[in-house]
Design an enzyme around this catalytic site. Structure first.
Site, PDB file in Angstrom:
ATOM      1  N   LYS A  30       0.828  -1.046  -0.132  1.00 51.51           N
ATOM      2  CA  LYS A  30      -0.164  -0.040  -0.253  1.00 51.51           C
ATOM      3  C   LYS A  30       0.719   1.227  -0.157  1.00 51.51           C
ATOM      4  CE  LYS A  30      -3.870  -2.163   2.291  1.00 51.51           C
ATOM      5  NZ  LYS A  30      -5.181  -1.691   1.233  1.00 51.51           N
ATOM      6  N   SER A  52      -8.782  -2.918   6.547  1.00 48.39           N
ATOM      7  CA  SER A  52      -9.655  -3.137   7.815  1.00 48.39           C
ATOM      8  C   SER A  52      -8.913  -3.572   8.943  1.00 48.39           C
ATOM      9  CB  SER A  52     -10.761  -3.938   7.731  1.00 48.39           C
ATOM     10  OG  SER A  52     -10.179  -5.291   6.845  1.00 48.39           O
ATOM     11  N   HIS A  73     -15.091   1.627   4.096  1.00 47.49           N
ATOM     12  CA  HIS A  73     -15.873   0.901   3.983  1.00 47.49           C
ATOM     13  C   HIS A  73     -17.394   0.357   3.625  1.00 47.49           C
ATOM     14  CE1 HIS A  73     -12.725  -0.353   7.369  1.00 47.49           C
ATOM     15  NE2 HIS A  73     -12.145  -0.596   5.749  1.00 47.49           N
TER      16      HIS A  73
END
Length: 99
Positions: A30, A52, A73
């Site tokens: 990431k 998450s 989300h």
């Protein structure tokens, strides 16, 4: 659907106002993506992560634009639920969060 464009090149995202990242749950994957997006996108671009389990604060700190990072989300089932959760990193600005 006419406004959706596909590309294999990250540079194609340079004009985006909001980018939602949803790659594998790994800071090693990431962080380089967020660093690249920071280089190619304008300073107003908000970067959202679908993580998450990883720290948004860590991701924000490494991003080069910590005030423009949020978590995002989608609730399941996505086609039926119109609810989206927005999560702040410690550095997320109020303006980014409200946008």
């Amino acid at each position: 659907m006419k406004r959706i464009t596909c590309s294999k090149e990250i540079e194609a995202l340079s004009e985006s106002q909001l980018i939602v990242e949803a790659v594998t749950e790994s800071l090693e994957i990431k962080i380089p993506i967020f660093e690249a997006l920071n280089r190619i996108c304008g300073p107003e671009t908000i970067l959202a992560s679908n993580t998450s389990s990883l720290s948004l604060t860590t991701l924000a700190a490494a991003s080069g634009r910590p005030d423009k990072i949020v978590g995002m989300h989608f609730f399941n089932p996505v086609p039926l639920m119109k609810l989206v959760e927005i999560i702040r990193a410690l550095q997320t600005s109020d303006e980014t969060y409200q946008t």
